[in-house]
Design an enzyme around this catalytic site. Structure first.
Site, PDB file in Angstrom:
ATOM      1  N   LYS A 197      77.153 -69.854 -61.614  1.00 33.35           N
ATOM      2  CA  LYS A 197      76.607 -69.023 -60.535  1.00 33.35           C
ATOM      3  C   LYS A 197      77.748 -68.365 -59.783  1.00 33.35           C
ATOM      4  CE  LYS A 197      75.661 -69.107 -56.279  1.00 33.35           C
ATOM      5  NZ  LYS A 197      75.859 -67.694 -55.908  1.00 33.35           N
ATOM      6  N   GLU A 273      86.984 -77.682 -55.668  1.00 36.50           N
ATOM      7  CA  GLU A 273      88.231 -76.969 -55.339  1.00 36.50           C
ATOM      8  C   GLU A 273      87.932 -76.201 -54.053  1.00 36.50           C
ATOM      9  OE1 GLU A 273      90.775 -77.607 -57.283  1.00 36.50           O
ATOM     10  OE2 GLU A 273      89.509 -78.661 -58.733  1.00 36.50           O
ATOM     11  N   CYS A 307      92.996 -69.131 -51.240  1.00 37.65           N
ATOM     12  CA  CYS A 307      92.825 -70.485 -50.706  1.00 37.65           C
ATOM     13  C   CYS A 307      94.145 -71.201 -50.452  1.00 37.65           C
ATOM     14  CB  CYS A 307      91.963 -71.303 -51.652  1.00 37.65           C
ATOM     15  SG  CYS A 307      92.530 -71.178 -53.354  1.00 37.65           S
ATOM     16  N   GLU A 406      90.735 -72.653 -41.402  1.00 39.04           N
ATOM     17  CA  GLU A 406      91.005 -71.628 -42.410  1.00 39.04           C
ATOM     18  C   GLU A 406      90.416 -70.288 -41.952  1.00 39.04           C
ATOM     19  OE1 GLU A 406      88.949 -72.035 -46.209  1.00 39.04           O
ATOM     20  OE2 GLU A 406      90.740 -71.348 -47.246  1.00 39.04           O
TER      21      GLU A 406
HETATM   22  P1  NAD Z   1      81.380 -70.500 -49.950  1.00 38.64           P
HETATM   23  O1  NAD Z   1      81.526 -71.976 -49.936  1.00 38.64           O
HETATM   24  O2  NAD Z   1      80.633 -69.849 -48.853  1.00 38.64           O
HETATM   25  O3  NAD Z   1      80.626 -70.037 -51.303  1.00 38.64           O
HETATM   26  C1  NAD Z   1      81.096 -70.434 -52.563  1.00 38.64           C
HETATM   27  C2  NAD Z   1      79.934 -70.404 -53.535  1.00 38.64           C
HETATM   28  O4  NAD Z   1      78.957 -71.362 -53.115  1.00 38.64           O
HETATM   29  C3  NAD Z   1      79.214 -69.066 -53.648  1.00 38.64           C
HETATM   30  O5  NAD Z   1      78.846 -68.836 -54.992  1.00 38.64           O
HETATM   31  C4  NAD Z   1      77.956 -69.295 -52.813  1.00 38.64           C
HETATM   32  O6  NAD Z   1      76.871 -68.495 -53.215  1.00 38.64           O
HETATM   33  C5  NAD Z   1      77.670 -70.754 -53.103  1.00 38.64           C
HETATM   34  N1  NAD Z   1      76.849 -71.425 -52.093  1.00 38.64           N
HETATM   35  C6  NAD Z   1      76.674 -71.101 -50.789  1.00 38.64           C
HETATM   36  N2  NAD Z   1      75.817 -71.969 -50.192  1.00 38.64           N
HETATM   37  C7  NAD Z   1      75.470 -72.862 -51.149  1.00 38.64           C
HETATM   38  C8  NAD Z   1      74.632 -74.026 -51.149  1.00 38.64           C
HETATM   39  N3  NAD Z   1      73.981 -74.417 -50.047  1.00 38.64           N
HETATM   40  N4  NAD Z   1      74.525 -74.726 -52.288  1.00 38.64           N
HETATM   41  C9  NAD Z   1      75.194 -74.357 -53.410  1.00 38.64           C
HETATM   42  N5  NAD Z   1      75.978 -73.260 -53.475  1.00 38.64           N
HETATM   43  C10 NAD Z   1      76.118 -72.528 -52.348  1.00 38.64           C
HETATM   44  O7  NAD Z   1      82.844 -69.926 -50.110  1.00 38.64           O
HETATM   45  P2  NAD Z   1      83.305 -68.413 -50.138  1.00 38.64           P
HETATM   46  O8  NAD Z   1      83.225 -67.851 -48.769  1.00 38.64           O
HETATM   47  O9  NAD Z   1      82.611 -67.720 -51.240  1.00 38.64           O
HETATM   48  O10 NAD Z   1      84.838 -68.583 -50.594  1.00 38.64           O
HETATM   49  C11 NAD Z   1      85.861 -68.875 -49.724  1.00 38.64           C
HETATM   50  C12 NAD Z   1      86.243 -70.334 -49.773  1.00 38.64           C
HETATM   51  O11 NAD Z   1      86.590 -70.712 -51.114  1.00 38.64           O
HETATM   52  C13 NAD Z   1      87.478 -70.619 -48.949  1.00 38.64           C
HETATM   53  O12 NAD Z   1      87.318 -71.817 -48.259  1.00 38.64           O
HETATM   54  C14 NAD Z   1      88.568 -70.755 -50.003  1.00 38.64           C
HETATM   55  O13 NAD Z   1      89.697 -71.461 -49.578  1.00 38.64           O
HETATM   56  C15 NAD Z   1      87.826 -71.423 -51.107  1.00 38.64           C
HETATM   57  N6  NAD Z   1      88.509 -71.285 -52.411  1.00 38.64           N
HETATM   58  C16 NAD Z   1      89.131 -72.372 -52.964  1.00 38.64           C
HETATM   59  C17 NAD Z   1      89.812 -72.255 -54.186  1.00 38.64           C
HETATM   60  C18 NAD Z   1      90.539 -73.417 -54.814  1.00 38.64           C
HETATM   61  O14 NAD Z   1      90.930 -73.330 -55.977  1.00 38.64           O
HETATM   62  N7  NAD Z   1      90.763 -74.517 -54.088  1.00 38.64           N
HETATM   63  C19 NAD Z   1      89.830 -71.023 -54.834  1.00 38.64           C
HETATM   64  C20 NAD Z   1      89.199 -69.946 -54.243  1.00 38.64           C
HETATM   65  C21 NAD Z   1      88.526 -70.096 -53.028  1.00 38.64           C
END
Ligand code: NAD
Length: 503
Positions: A197, A273, A307, A406
């Site tokens: 997804k 992650e 991230c 963050e």
């Molecule tokens: P997010 O957590 O809002 O969303 C990530 C994913 O989760 C999206 O596909 C979203 O649709 C889905 N999602 C949202 N609510 C959900 C739920 N209730 N149940 C299941 N899935 C759900 O994150 P974002 O804003 O898309 O991305 C930014 C974050 O990602 C930052 O915190 C960043 O640091 C982190 N990140 C981490 C890494 C890593 O390798 N550690 C890499 C990239 C991004």
């Protein structure tokens, strides 16, 4: 391939294949080798962050639709031949996917750049990383000992390794194709089937990947399924599905907790992650100009939506003022612009919501007593209604909200330190633990400090150093479950069974 040789395009010069793909009235999800709508017919729009214009309309799957995708993956696991295929044949399939993406590198890069606002040459780098990831795991899968004999007294014993089954992947919007590769490649190489997804802001490169795989018949139907939809519906449904055998989530710690809880309730192993609040610890023996340049490049790369970025710059007191001046000068000269423009060095943020978040943190930081030493704020790009901001620098107490939480934008928080002990203590004073760096000519000191970071990654005289073969993961609020892009990752997608016969 050097990115400098790559010509950037503009929207009016889209390659025919990209133009045709983007012209679809609705981008459907890919389930069981077919293109499907949501049962309720609902869709949502995807916006080009650089122009603010609608880029595509995408189907919005609900729980019943997502459950069907998992069923398709389970069926493909048992019946498509993928799980039982010879390892070298499966590896060849992964190489064919890498070859095909390589041949379409510019198409994927254009779609990625338009979809997530990434500078075009940076998007090319992401596509290359996807290719490298598929090749890395294809090759690694052929070196695994799938029947490992264990020499023990009075027993014949061995560990036999098999794919788990259907695996779920939920990924964020900042590196859509690259992160899809980090998740899918090891799972596929090990013989699993997948349901991915993508984030609702950036689903297009994953769909273009499916289109390519379908047209070239690169995988059996149902081995890769991509479900588009909102996080709280489609994402939640995937995380709650008990037919999955492994779950992988990349995104915020807040959502990571929800996904880990849901998968945990089904006793499904979960890899998370998550976010970061990385530190760069800069000693007084560095080349100030060179180090400032590298840190400014890192925080403005993909507009700071990375991230593992260094967002807390801890600078030795002796060089603090000179270093700050150097950073301000360099950040002011960063060319902000539309992601497809040749001269742009920093593009937009991914969405209006993300821009509001970044500007909100600047306000909260100042309200909490931080000094805004480089103002930041909204940036106007003539003729573009996108979500642009200027880079910003804050300074002050590291207890400030902008130093602790963050932000995920081109914003760094500066503070001085006096000695090694204090620099390390400040770097580790965070709930996050993804990537920290240490900067000094004294490499013994660097090694000592890098090993003492409470984070998954410790970098020396560089930041954001990610290499296939070297484990990349986080601790604390930055992640759990083993990390990615290393031999351990492939092992995570192999189910071990110990076979023992007393002699
Ligand atoms: P997010 O957590 O809002 O969303 C990530 C994913 O989760 C999206 O596909 C979203 O649709 C889905 N999602 C949202 N609510 C959900 C739920 N209730 N149940 C299941 N899935 C759900 O994150 P974002 O804003 O898309 O991305 C930014 C974050 O990602 C930052 O915190 C960043 O640091 C982190 N990140 C981490 C890494 C890593 O390798 N550690 C890499 C990239 C991004």
């Amino acid at each position: 391939m050097s990115t400098s040789s790559i010509e950037r395009t503009t929207e009016t010069e889209l390659a025919p294949a990209v133009a045709e793909f983007l012209a679809a009235s609705v981008h459907k999800s890919f389930v069981g080798g077919r293109w499907v709508d949501a049962a309720d017919g609902q869709t949502f729009d995807v916006v080009n962050p650089g122009s603010g214009d609608k880029l595509a309309t995408v189907t919005s799957l609900k729980k019943a639709d997502v459950d069907k995708a998992v069923d398709a993956a389970v069926d493909a696991f048992h019946n498509s031949g993928w799980a039982k295929m010879q390892v070298s044949e499966r590896a060849a399939c992964l190489h064919r996917i890498a070859d095909a993406v390589e041949a379409r590198r510019d198409e994927f890069a254009t779609i990625e750049a338009l979809d997530c606002g990434k500078i075009y040459t940076q998007a090319v780098g992401d596509v290359q990383n996807f290719i490298d990831t598929f090749r890395y795991f294809a090759d690694l899968s052929q070196a695994v000992n799938y029947r490992q004999v264990i020499a023990v007294k009075n027993h014949e014993a061995w560990v036999s390794r098999h794919p788990w089954g259907a695996c779920g992947f939920i990924i964020p919007w900042n590196f859509p194709l690259l992160l899809a590769g980090w998740g899918l490649a090891p799972a596929l190489a090990a013989g699993n089937t997948c349901v991915l997804k993508p984030a609702e802001d950036t689903p297009l490169s994953a769909l273009y990947l499916c289109k390519m795989i379908q047209e070239l018949e690169l995988l059996p139907a149902g081995v890769l399924n991509v479900v588009t939809g909102l996080g709280e519906t489609a994402g939640a449904a995937l995380s709650q599905n008990s037919k999955l055998r492994r779950m992988s989530f990349t995104g915020s710690p807040e959502v990571g907790r929800l996904v880990a809880e849901a998968a945990g309730r089904n006793l499904i192993p979960v890899k998370c992650e998550l976010g970061g609040k990385g530190a760069a610890v800069v000693f007084n023996d560095v080349d100030i100009q060179e180090t400032a340049e590298k840190l400014v490049q890192a925080i403005t790369f993909h507009s700071g939506q990375v991230c593992c970025d260094a967002t807390r710059w801890l600078i030795h007191r002796d060089i603090y003022d000179a270093f700050v001046d150097e950073c301000i000068t360099r950040m002011k000269s960063v060319q902000i612009g539309y992601q497809m423009d040749r001269d742009a060095q920093m593009g937009p943020l991914v969405s209006a919501k993300q821009r509001a978040r970044v500007l909100g943190y600047l306000q909260k930081g100042v309200a909490g007593g931080a000094d805004l030493i480089l103002e930041g704020g909204e940036a106007q790009i003539p003729g573009r209604k996108g979500f642009y901001v200027k880079p910003a620098l804050l300074a002050g107490s590291l207890n400030n909200v902008a130093a602790r939480e963050e932000i995920f934008g081109p914003v760094a928080f500066l503070a001085p330190f006096s000695d090694e002990e204090e620099g390390l203590r400040l770097a580790n004073d965070t709930e996050y633990g993804l990537g920290n760096s240490v900067w000094s000519r004294d490499l013994q000191r660097c090694a000592r400090i890098a090993e003492a970071f409470t984070s998954g990654n410790g970098w020396i005289n560089a930041h954001n150093v990610i290499v296939h073969g070297v484990p990349y993961g986080g601790v604390g609020k930055s992640g759990m479950g083993g990390g990615v892009i290393s031999p351990d990752t492939l092992n995570d997608y192999l189910r071990p069974i110990s076979v023992v016969r007393p002699l």
